[in-house]
Design an enzyme around this catalytic site. Structure first.
Site, PDB file in Angstrom:
ATOM      1  N   PRO A 149       5.396  -4.454   1.648  1.00 36.20           N
ATOM      2  CA  PRO A 149       4.242  -4.939   0.875  1.00 36.20           C
ATOM      3  C   PRO A 149       3.022  -4.035   0.975  1.00 36.20           C
ATOM      4  CG  PRO A 149       5.249  -6.737   2.106  1.00 36.20           C
ATOM      5  CD  PRO A 149       5.895  -5.485   2.597  1.00 36.20           C
ATOM      6  N   GLU A 174       9.815 -10.800   9.697  1.00 30.71           N
ATOM      7  CA  GLU A 174       8.365 -10.625   9.660  1.00 30.71           C
ATOM      8  C   GLU A 174       7.942  -9.181   9.402  1.00 30.71           C
ATOM      9  OE1 GLU A 174       4.522 -12.017   9.556  1.00 30.71           O
ATOM     10  OE2 GLU A 174       6.413 -13.144   9.643  1.00 30.71           O
ATOM     11  N   ASP A 179       9.363   5.355 -23.780  1.00 30.84           N
ATOM     12  CA  ASP A 179       9.113   4.078 -23.118  1.00 30.84           C
ATOM     13  C   ASP A 179       7.629   3.863 -22.854  1.00 30.84           C
ATOM     14  OD1 ASP A 179      11.680   3.199 -22.945  1.00 30.84           O
ATOM     15  OD2 ASP A 179      12.055   4.073 -20.985  1.00 30.84           O
TER      16      ASP A 179
END
Length: 251
Positions: A93, A120, A172
């Protein structure tokens, strides 16, 4: 290209990675995808891959030993195939937000290894083998498998001969710095909703201008942060000015 994935849940890759474009790339030997369960490399008789953190704290951390040993095994395999060992990507993250430019960069690699975590977090020493850390955005998932699949999909479709039309990847959204504009197919009139006349006019210059203008319009309305005025061509700047005037008048 060879892609290796270190995961505790290799079964998650079985369905998604065998379908559609990715499945065809594997079938046509364009992509060699290998999923390794790093639990197989643990030296603990109970096959534990995690433990509580030193100093206390919530949750469990993935241990460095199983992951690093699994990666070293992959390195030996890659080298024995005569390939260059490539980037090692940690799904985290806190990593850099994955974007189209990153997929284009990764598509040039001969081999990539993805590390998918759970629990974790990681023992910090895992990062000694990592070259890049990526995240899909500011949210937390239960593991790194889904983000890895997304990155593999975005990267694989850019490999030569994966897409039927090589121009598709170039045109794209994000590849050209702008969002892709609206597109239409047959019938020309569906329930009273008609295709813009310019697209059926046969005038290639007008069609090209329309496509550019609508791409700029969609980007201006939805993702204005993507528009870098300094990188627009002279014609794009002219069309963008028209878009802004039209939208200001509309409001």
């Amino acid at each position: 290209m060879r892609i290796d994935v270190l995961s505790l849940f290799p079964e998650m890759f079985v369905g998604p990675m065998q379908e559609s474009i990715i499945g065809k790339a594997i079938k046509n030997d364009i992509l060699d995808l290998n999923i390794t369960n790093f639990r197989e490399f643990t030296t603990d008789k109970h096959r534990h891959v995690d433990d509580s953190p030193f100093g206390g704290g919530q949750g469990m951390l993935l241990q460095a030993q199983p992951i690093i040993d699994a990666y070293e095994s992959i390195k030996q395999q890659v080298s024995s195939e005569g390939k260059q060992v490539g980037k090692v990507i940690l799904m985290d993250p806190a990593g850099k937000k994955f974007e189209q430019a990153d997929a284009e960069m990764l598509a040039k690699e001969e081999q990539i290894t993805f590390i998918c975590g759970h629990y974790e977090g990681y023992d910090e020493r895992i990062r000694t083998i990592v070259t890049d850390e990526y995240s899909l955005g500011d949210f937390v998932l239960t593991g790194g498998e889904l983000p890895a699949m997304v990155m593999i999909d975005a990267t694989t479709r850019l490999l030569p001969d994966v897409l039927g039309n090589a121009a598709s990847a170039v045109e794209d959204s994000f590849s050209m710095g702008l969002l892709e504009g609206p597109q239409y197919t047959r019938p020309a009139d569906f329930r009273g909703m008609k295709v813009p006349e310019v697209l059926t006019s046969g005038d290639h210059k007008k069609i090209a201008d329309w496509n550019q203008k609508e791409s700029l319009r969609r980007t201006y309305l939805r993702r204005p942060d993507l528009i870098d005025h300094s990188k627009l061509t002279k014609r794009q700047k002219e069309l963008f000015l028209e878009v802004r005037i039209e939208e200001e008048n509309r409001n």
